[in-house]
Design a protein around this motif. Structure first.
Motif, PDB file in Angstrom:
ATOM      1  N   ALA A   1      21.504  -2.024  39.345  1.00  0.00           N
ATOM      2  CA  ALA A   1      21.272  -2.700  38.203  1.00  0.00           C
ATOM      3  C   ALA A   1      21.070  -4.145  38.301  1.00  0.00           C
ATOM      4  O   ALA A   1      21.844  -4.652  39.319  1.00  0.00           O
ATOM      5  N   ARG A   2      19.848  -4.837  37.703  1.00  0.00           N
ATOM      6  CA  ARG A   2      20.129  -6.130  38.014  1.00  0.00           C
ATOM      7  C   ARG A   2      20.521  -6.860  36.897  1.00  0.00           C
ATOM      8  O   ARG A   2      20.101  -6.615  35.624  1.00  0.00           O
ATOM      9  N   PHE A   3      21.171  -7.907  36.959  1.00  0.00           N
ATOM     10  CA  PHE A   3      21.864  -8.675  35.832  1.00  0.00           C
ATOM     11  C   PHE A   3      21.240 -10.009  35.681  1.00  0.00           C
ATOM     12  O   PHE A   3      20.771 -10.864  36.747  1.00  0.00           O
ATOM     13  N   GLU A   4      20.918 -10.617  34.568  1.00  0.00           N
ATOM     14  CA  GLU A   4      20.656 -11.895  34.049  1.00  0.00           C
ATOM     15  C   GLU A   4      21.574 -12.284  33.054  1.00  0.00           C
ATOM     16  O   GLU A   4      21.714 -11.322  32.062  1.00  0.00           O
ATOM     17  N   ALA A   5      22.178 -13.335  32.887  1.00  0.00           N
ATOM     18  CA  ALA A   5      23.060 -13.853  31.738  1.00  0.00           C
ATOM     19  C   ALA A   5      24.119 -12.991  31.554  1.00  0.00           C
ATOM     20  O   ALA A   5      24.400 -12.686  30.348  1.00  0.00           O
ATOM     21  N   GLY A   6      24.680 -12.302  32.571  1.00  0.00           N
ATOM     22  CA  GLY A   6      25.726 -11.430  32.386  1.00  0.00           C
ATOM     23  C   GLY A   6      25.371  -9.933  31.859  1.00  0.00           C
ATOM     24  O   GLY A   6      26.659  -9.475  31.748  1.00  0.00           O
ATOM     25  N   ARG A   7      24.388  -9.367  31.646  1.00  0.00           N
ATOM     26  CA  ARG A   7      23.968  -8.443  31.186  1.00  0.00           C
ATOM     27  C   ARG A   7      22.874  -7.627  31.901  1.00  0.00           C
ATOM     28  O   ARG A   7      21.865  -8.238  32.285  1.00  0.00           O
ATOM     29  N   PRO A   8      22.744  -6.397  32.093  1.00  0.00           N
ATOM     30  CA  PRO A   8      21.861  -5.666  32.902  1.00  0.00           C
ATOM     31  C   PRO A   8      20.550  -5.610  32.279  1.00  0.00           C
ATOM     32  O   PRO A   8      20.528  -5.415  31.110  1.00  0.00           O
ATOM     33  N   VAL A   9      19.432  -6.077  33.020  1.00  0.00           N
ATOM     34  CA  VAL A   9      18.153  -6.212  32.556  1.00  0.00           C
ATOM     35  C   VAL A   9      17.091  -4.908  33.058  1.00  0.00           C
ATOM     36  O   VAL A   9      16.054  -4.814  32.590  1.00  0.00           O
ATOM     37  N   LEU A  10      17.572  -4.674  34.240  1.00  0.00           N
ATOM     38  CA  LEU A  10      16.899  -3.645  35.093  1.00  0.00           C
ATOM     39  C   LEU A  10      17.805  -2.454  35.481  1.00  0.00           C
ATOM     40  O   LEU A  10      18.908  -2.742  36.037  1.00  0.00           O
ATOM     41  N   ALA A  11      17.761  -1.005  35.380  1.00  0.00           N
ATOM     42  CA  ALA A  11      18.687  -0.236  36.033  1.00  0.00           C
ATOM     43  C   ALA A  11      17.905   0.904  36.635  1.00  0.00           C
ATOM     44  O   ALA A  11      16.995   1.295  35.945  1.00  0.00           O
ATOM     45  N   VAL A  12      18.284   1.377  37.722  1.00  0.00           N
ATOM     46  CA  VAL A  12      17.985   2.481  38.292  1.00  0.00           C
ATOM     47  C   VAL A  12      18.958   3.620  38.704  1.00  0.00           C
ATOM     48  O   VAL A  12      19.865   3.056  39.575  1.00  0.00           O
ATOM     49  N   LEU A  13      19.029   4.629  38.195  1.00  0.00           N
ATOM     50  CA  LEU A  13      20.168   5.834  38.494  1.00  0.00           C
ATOM     51  C   LEU A  13      19.482   6.811  39.274  1.00  0.00           C
ATOM     52  O   LEU A  13      18.522   7.713  38.616  1.00  0.00           O
ATOM     53  N   ASP A  14      19.360   6.951  40.301  1.00  0.00           N
ATOM     54  CA  ASP A  14      18.738   8.101  41.378  1.00  0.00           C
ATOM     55  C   ASP A  14      19.642   8.880  41.561  1.00  0.00           C
ATOM     56  O   ASP A  14      20.740   8.988  41.989  1.00  0.00           O
ATOM     57  N   VAL A  15      19.255  10.447  41.337  1.00  0.00           N
ATOM     58  CA  VAL A  15      19.963  11.673  41.740  1.00  0.00           C
ATOM     59  C   VAL A  15      19.410  12.415  42.732  1.00  0.00           C
ATOM     60  O   VAL A  15      18.717  13.325  42.390  1.00  0.00           O
ATOM     61  N   PRO A  16      19.655  11.959  44.068  1.00  0.00           N
ATOM     62  CA  PRO A  16      19.022  12.668  45.035  1.00  0.00           C
ATOM     63  C   PRO A  16      19.080  14.155  45.210  1.00  0.00           C
ATOM     64  O   PRO A  16      18.154  14.674  45.419  1.00  0.00           O
ATOM     65  N   PRO A  17      20.253  14.815  44.909  1.00  0.00           N
ATOM     66  CA  PRO A  17      20.174  16.342  45.130  1.00  0.00           C
ATOM     67  C   PRO A  17      19.227  16.882  43.748  1.00  0.00           C
ATOM     68  O   PRO A  17      18.666  18.055  44.064  1.00  0.00           O
TER      69      PRO A  17
END
Length: 269
Positions: free
Chosen positions: A109-125
């Protein structure tokens, strides 16, 4: 987004970021079933694949986004002092991974001003990738996800973590309002609510790297979140989060949150 950084437009991510996540996901699939594990000081498991994944992601993010700090589970656990920074769990669900259970995730997750602005959750299996961008929505494998509040959930499954299941003994005279699931991956337990797989999730001891990406996915899909002790919002730069827990209850809609609150309250009582 800061205009000096690569544009991250849904559902297309910066190509370098995609390549980095693909590299780590491929390595994890290749290592699955062949990794011995060690105990960390907190009693949790770690494998060589955890360490490699962490180092690769941290180094890759530093190369792709120079000037932005990185907080990671297996690396520096202090909140970076840069205006934007990344929070990484390189392999959430190490116990599953080490035990040969094909269910784990890469959380970024990328944070700006203390909050996430971009999130990636990858589930490889499962070869699934969930992406969320603040104010723009969330996608799974490029397909837009819809808010679970507009869907029916006849199964009524609810996720508990291994440390929260004790709430059932604290309220022995009340019937738990869901079919319990314990999947062993905090990030995916939380995001399962946003995807309509469960109606609620109660996590007793998630760290910032466990919840960072799922937090944004939940927010983008209008899922109510209740921080039970402290909120991870706007944590001071330089704070050491290595021992900081953020107990949380997430639900698919406000009325579900209210129905599960007695168990959430019992968790922190």
């Amino acid at each position: 987004m800061n205009p000096e950084h690569p544009v991250l437009s849904p559902p297309d991510l910066n190509p370098g970021l995609v390549e980095l996540i693909d590299l780590v996901a491929d390595r994890q699939r290749a290592d699955f079933g062949h990794m011995a594990s060690d105990l960390k000081s907190d009693g949790s498991l770690i494998t060589a694949c955890d360490r490699w994944s962490d180092a690769t992601l941290v180094e890759g993010l530093a190369r792709l986004f120079p000037g932005e700090g990185v907080l990671s589970e297996e690396g520096d656990k202090t909140v970076p002092k840069t205006s934007a920074y990344w929070v990484v769990d390189p392999l959430d669900g190490t116990t599953n991974f080490a035990a040969g259970i094909p269910y784990w995730a890469i959380s970024i997750a990328r944070f700006e001003a203390g909050r996430p602005v971009l999130a990636v959750l990858d589930v490889p299996p499962l070869r699934q990738r969930i992406v969320a961008i603040r104010g723009q929505g969330a996608w799974r494998n490029g397909r837009l996800l819809l808010a679970p509040s507009g869907q029916s959930h006849p199964a009524g499954c609810a996720s508990l973590c291994s440390r929260s299941i004790g709430v059932l003994q604290k309220l022995p005279n009340q019937r738990f309002p869901g079919k319990i699931r314990l999947l062993g991956v905090a990030s995916l337990n939380l995001v399962s609510v946003a995807m309509g797989q469960t109606i609620s999730a109660l996590e007793a001891t998630p760290k910032i790297w466990d919840l960072a990406a799922a937090w944004l996915v939940l927010s983008e899909l209008d899922c109510p979140i209740r921080w039970l002790v402290r909120s991870p919002e706007s944590i001071d730069a330089g704070s050491d989060l290595s021992a900081a827990d953020f107990p949380v209850l997430a639900a698919d809609r406000p009325e579900t949150l209210a129905r599960f609150m007695p168990w959430a309250d019992a968790l922190v009582a």
